[in-house]
Design a protein around this motif. Structure first.
Motif, PDB file in Angstrom:
ATOM      1  N   THR A 201       0.808  -1.403  -0.113  1.00 18.84           N
ATOM      2  CA  THR A 201      -0.178  -0.310  -0.387  1.00 18.84           C
ATOM      3  C   THR A 201       1.118   1.424  -0.623  1.00 18.84           C
ATOM      4  OG1 THR A 201      -1.336  -1.150   1.397  1.00 18.84           O
ATOM      5  CG2 THR A 201      -1.833   1.276   0.980  1.00 18.84           C
ATOM      6  N   CYS A 202       0.790   2.585  -0.475  1.00 24.24           N
ATOM      7  CA  CYS A 202       0.918   3.142  -1.107  1.00 24.24           C
ATOM      8  C   CYS A 202       1.337   4.366   0.420  1.00 24.24           C
ATOM      9  CB  CYS A 202       0.460   4.087  -2.142  1.00 24.24           C
ATOM     10  SG  CYS A 202       0.946   6.324  -2.095  1.00 24.24           S
ATOM     11  N   PRO A 203       2.380   4.998   0.716  1.00 24.20           N
ATOM     12  CA  PRO A 203       2.085   5.192   1.734  1.00 24.20           C
ATOM     13  C   PRO A 203       1.520   7.280   2.140  1.00 24.20           C
ATOM     14  CG  PRO A 203       3.814   4.876   1.676  1.00 24.20           C
ATOM     15  CD  PRO A 203       3.676   4.436   0.162  1.00 24.20           C
ATOM     16  N   ALA A 204       1.909   7.552   0.248  1.00 21.74           N
ATOM     17  CA  ALA A 204       1.682   8.844   0.352  1.00 21.74           C
ATOM     18  C   ALA A 204       0.246   8.739   0.883  1.00 21.74           C
ATOM     19  CB  ALA A 204       1.860   9.541  -0.867  1.00 21.74           C
ATOM     20  N   GLY A 205       0.097  10.553   1.780  1.00 22.02           N
ATOM     21  CA  GLY A 205      -1.410  10.948   2.332  1.00 22.02           C
ATOM     22  C   GLY A 205      -1.720  12.593   1.686  1.00 22.02           C
ATOM     23  N   PRO A 206      -2.335  12.722   1.246  1.00 24.30           N
ATOM     24  CA  PRO A 206      -2.688  14.650   0.547  1.00 24.30           C
ATOM     25  C   PRO A 206      -1.293  15.392   1.221  1.00 24.30           C
ATOM     26  CG  PRO A 206      -4.595  13.040   1.415  1.00 24.30           C
ATOM     27  CD  PRO A 206      -3.337  12.932   2.111  1.00 24.30           C
ATOM     28  N   GLY A 207      -0.782  15.537   0.628  1.00 24.48           N
ATOM     29  CA  GLY A 207      -0.168  16.914   0.857  1.00 24.48           C
ATOM     30  C   GLY A 207       1.767  16.971   0.635  1.00 24.48           C
ATOM     31  N   ASP A 208       1.628  15.045   0.225  1.00 29.11           N
ATOM     32  CA  ASP A 208       3.173  14.263   0.337  1.00 29.11           C
ATOM     33  C   ASP A 208       3.486  15.067  -0.842  1.00 29.11           C
ATOM     34  OD1 ASP A 208       4.290  13.483   2.970  1.00 29.11           O
ATOM     35  OD2 ASP A 208       2.644  11.602   2.444  1.00 29.11           O
ATOM     36  N   ARG A 209       5.027  15.192  -1.157  1.00 24.47           N
ATOM     37  CA  ARG A 209       5.350  15.768  -2.412  1.00 24.47           C
ATOM     38  C   ARG A 209       6.590  15.423  -2.744  1.00 24.47           C
ATOM     39  NH1 ARG A 209       5.314  19.255   1.932  1.00 24.47           N
ATOM     40  NH2 ARG A 209       6.799  20.439   1.859  1.00 24.47           N
ATOM     41  N   PHE A 210       6.780  15.257  -3.979  1.00 20.43           N
ATOM     42  CA  PHE A 210       8.272  14.471  -4.552  1.00 20.43           C
ATOM     43  C   PHE A 210       8.731  15.849  -4.653  1.00 20.43           C
ATOM     44  CE2 PHE A 210      11.180  12.206  -6.941  1.00 20.43           C
ATOM     45  CZ  PHE A 210      11.258  11.671  -6.251  1.00 20.43           C
ATOM     46  N   GLU A 211       9.923  16.410  -4.904  1.00 18.92           N
ATOM     47  CA  GLU A 211      10.718  17.430  -6.275  1.00 18.92           C
ATOM     48  C   GLU A 211      12.089  17.628  -6.437  1.00 18.92           C
ATOM     49  OE1 GLU A 211       8.773  21.591  -3.337  1.00 18.92           O
ATOM     50  OE2 GLU A 211      11.116  20.965  -3.656  1.00 18.92           O
ATOM     51  N   PHE A 212      12.304  17.249  -7.466  1.00 19.18           N
ATOM     52  CA  PHE A 212      13.282  17.220  -8.357  1.00 19.18           C
ATOM     53  C   PHE A 212      13.804  18.640  -9.112  1.00 19.18           C
ATOM     54  CE2 PHE A 212       9.741  14.873 -11.630  1.00 19.18           C
ATOM     55  CZ  PHE A 212      10.416  15.679 -12.218  1.00 19.18           C
ATOM     56  N   PHE A 213      15.256  18.910  -9.241  1.00 17.14           N
ATOM     57  CA  PHE A 213      15.556  19.628 -10.137  1.00 17.14           C
ATOM     58  C   PHE A 213      16.087  20.195 -11.197  1.00 17.14           C
ATOM     59  CE2 PHE A 213      19.521  22.274 -10.982  1.00 17.14           C
ATOM     60  CZ  PHE A 213      19.071  23.649 -10.909  1.00 17.14           C
ATOM     61  N   ALA A 214      15.531  19.797 -12.362  1.00 20.32           N
ATOM     62  CA  ALA A 214      16.412  20.149 -13.689  1.00 20.32           C
ATOM     63  C   ALA A 214      17.543  20.408 -13.877  1.00 20.32           C
ATOM     64  CB  ALA A 214      15.345  20.231 -14.977  1.00 20.32           C
ATOM     65  N   GLU A 215      18.596  19.485 -14.452  1.00 23.58           N
ATOM     66  CA  GLU A 215      20.318  19.466 -14.431  1.00 23.58           C
ATOM     67  C   GLU A 215      20.144  19.803 -15.793  1.00 23.58           C
ATOM     68  OE1 GLU A 215      21.913  19.456 -12.607  1.00 23.58           O
ATOM     69  OE2 GLU A 215      21.227  18.362 -10.981  1.00 23.58           O
ATOM     70  N   ILE A 216      19.221  19.358 -16.890  1.00 26.70           N
ATOM     71  CA  ILE A 216      18.858  19.738 -18.779  1.00 26.70           C
ATOM     72  C   ILE A 216      18.023  19.708 -18.748  1.00 26.70           C
ATOM     73  CG2 ILE A 216      21.133  18.283 -18.884  1.00 26.70           C
ATOM     74  CD1 ILE A 216      19.341  16.309 -19.947  1.00 26.70           C
ATOM     75  N   ASP A 217      17.428  20.762 -19.545  1.00 27.83           N
ATOM     76  CA  ASP A 217      15.838  20.831 -20.387  1.00 27.83           C
ATOM     77  C   ASP A 217      15.103  19.263 -20.280  1.00 27.83           C
ATOM     78  OD1 ASP A 217      16.567  23.531 -20.952  1.00 27.83           O
ATOM     79  OD2 ASP A 217      16.456  23.479 -22.833  1.00 27.83           O
ATOM     80  N   LEU A 218      14.334  19.283 -20.381  1.00 29.23           N
ATOM     81  CA  LEU A 218      13.446  18.133 -19.849  1.00 29.23           C
ATOM     82  C   LEU A 218      12.044  17.810 -20.501  1.00 29.23           C
ATOM     83  CD1 LEU A 218      14.050  16.830 -16.172  1.00 29.23           C
ATOM     84  CD2 LEU A 218      15.252  16.409 -18.012  1.00 29.23           C
ATOM     85  N   LEU A 219      11.220  16.911 -21.027  1.00 29.27           N
ATOM     86  CA  LEU A 219      10.712  16.224 -21.322  1.00 29.27           C
ATOM     87  C   LEU A 219       9.878  15.169 -20.707  1.00 29.27           C
ATOM     88  CD1 LEU A 219       7.685  16.024 -22.752  1.00 29.27           C
ATOM     89  CD2 LEU A 219       9.254  14.331 -24.119  1.00 29.27           C
ATOM     90  N   CYS A 220       9.444  15.699 -19.832  1.00 29.71           N
ATOM     91  CA  CYS A 220       8.925  14.479 -18.522  1.00 29.71           C
ATOM     92  C   CYS A 220       7.018  13.823 -18.546  1.00 29.71           C
ATOM     93  CB  CYS A 220       8.889  15.605 -17.039  1.00 29.71           C
ATOM     94  SG  CYS A 220      10.488  16.271 -16.782  1.00 29.71           S
ATOM     95  N   ALA A 221       7.342  12.769 -18.667  1.00 31.38           N
ATOM     96  CA  ALA A 221       5.780  11.876 -19.128  1.00 31.38           C
ATOM     97  C   ALA A 221       5.397  11.358 -17.113  1.00 31.38           C
ATOM     98  CB  ALA A 221       5.928  11.474 -19.897  1.00 31.38           C
ATOM     99  N   LEU A 222       4.107  11.485 -16.926  1.00 27.75           N
ATOM    100  CA  LEU A 222       3.800  10.650 -15.345  1.00 27.75           C
ATOM    101  C   LEU A 222       2.237   9.838 -15.642  1.00 27.75           C
ATOM    102  CD1 LEU A 222       4.239  10.659 -12.504  1.00 27.75           C
ATOM    103  CD2 LEU A 222       2.834  12.735 -11.899  1.00 27.75           C
ATOM    104  N   SER A 223       2.168   8.739 -15.679  1.00 27.15           N
ATOM    105  CA  SER A 223       0.900   7.628 -15.205  1.00 27.15           C
ATOM    106  C   SER A 223       0.134   8.164 -13.765  1.00 27.15           C
ATOM    107  CB  SER A 223       1.301   6.712 -16.170  1.00 27.15           C
ATOM    108  OG  SER A 223       0.063   6.062 -15.490  1.00 27.15           O
ATOM    109  N   THR A 224      -1.144   8.188 -13.858  1.00 21.63           N
ATOM    110  CA  THR A 224      -1.300   8.215 -12.213  1.00 21.63           C
ATOM    111  C   THR A 224      -1.851   7.019 -12.443  1.00 21.63           C
ATOM    112  OG1 THR A 224      -3.521   8.551 -13.485  1.00 21.63           O
ATOM    113  CG2 THR A 224      -2.240  10.133 -11.911  1.00 21.63           C
TER     114      THR A 224
END
Length: 285
Positions: A201-224
């Motif tokens: 079971t995923c432990p993340a609750g409302p407001g939990d966050r994961f942040e990353f700093f882009a070292e180069i120009d990025l294309l990102c994609a995310l699936s729920t």
């Protein structure tokens, strides 16, 4: 007859194989990234990804991306590419070797050969102090996909993470062949006592966050992920129905921040790998 005694799982204490010299490429200047993470920032763009869906977006080098839980636990499958050359993309296997089997603050997303450089650096993880932190933000597994799903269940389902990512990057001229092994953001997973891959079971609750700093120009994609918080079995004799799983799905929020320029004075974009052989060969034909 005496029953054999079960052996306790062996925990290895050997040093990591991939190590550099002091001050080398794996020795991150943490104070620099702490300064970047805490600097003044302004929101460039933000959006919410609905359940069982995906999105792609551009990120300029020097920006910060935040992925956050909205109203309940939810796993997200993340892909990264060089915005200007998608042949350079996140290399999950090498990142496992250079960093660890799950990612947290100060870990870096490394790119494929022949580029081999940090594409992004994790600057905040609100689950870093969780009791199960060593198996959260999983790099061992990869995205769920419709091919394995039909093999295991006999049913076609087009909203797996692979499918969601494929749809998300179409507008950038990418295809199924460009989608690659992911970082499973907020996912708790690892190897059980039989060395088999498990998810919990995923432990993340409302407001939990994961942040990353882009070292180069990025294309990102995310699936729920269609498995939502992964509290229910997706395959096998105990598999939950699609309707049951859907009740455990939640959206994810993405926000991109511009960082105060002064905070980047000591930062330099990473160069591609120093090795300059052709096709992996140096001075050979």
């Amino acid at each position: 007859m005496t029953e054999p005694t079960a052996k306790a799982p062996r925990r290895y204490t050997r040093p990591a194989a991939y190590r550099d010299q002091p001050g080398g490429p794996l020795s991150l200047d943490r104070s620099l990234y702490e300064s970047i993470a805490s600097a003044e920032r302004s929101s460039r763009e933000q959006f919410t990804i609905p359940v069982r869906s995906g999105a792609a977006w551009e990120v300029p080098a020097g920006s910060i991306v935040r992925i956050s839980s909205v109203d309940g636990p939810q796993v997200g499958d993340l892909n990264l590419w060089n915005l200007h050359d998608p042949r350079e993309r996140f290399w999950a296997a090498r990142t496992r070797q250079l960093q660890r089997s799950s990612m947290t603050t100060y870990d870096r997303f490394w790119s494929t050969l022949p580029f081999l450089r940090p594409m992004a650096t994790v600057v905040e993880d609100t689950l870093a102090d969780h009791p199960d932190a060593e198996v959260i933000h999983d790099l061992l597994g990869t995205r769920c996909d419709p091919y394995v799903n039909q093999m295991l269940s006999g049913e076609a389902f087009d909203y797996h993470c692979h499918s969601n990512l494929v749809r998300a990057v179409r507008e950038y001229g990418l295809t199924e062949y460009d989608v690659h092994d992911v970082l499973n953001v907020f996912q708790l997973a690892g190897l059980n006592e039989d060395r088999q891959y498990f998810m919990d079971t995923c432990p993340a609750g409302p407001g939990d966050r994961f942040e990353f700093f882009a070292e180069i120009d990025l294309l990102c994609a995310l699936s729920t992920c269609p498995g939502g918080d992964l509290s229910l079995h997706m395959w096998g004799p105990e598999a939950a129905s699609e309707t049951e799983q859907l009740a455990h799905c939640h959206p994810l929020h993405v926000e991109i921040f511009d960082v105060e320029p002064a905070a980047l004075d000591q930062w330099e974009p990473p160069s591609r790998a120093a090795y300059r052989g052709a096709d992996g060969l140096h001075g050979l034909s």
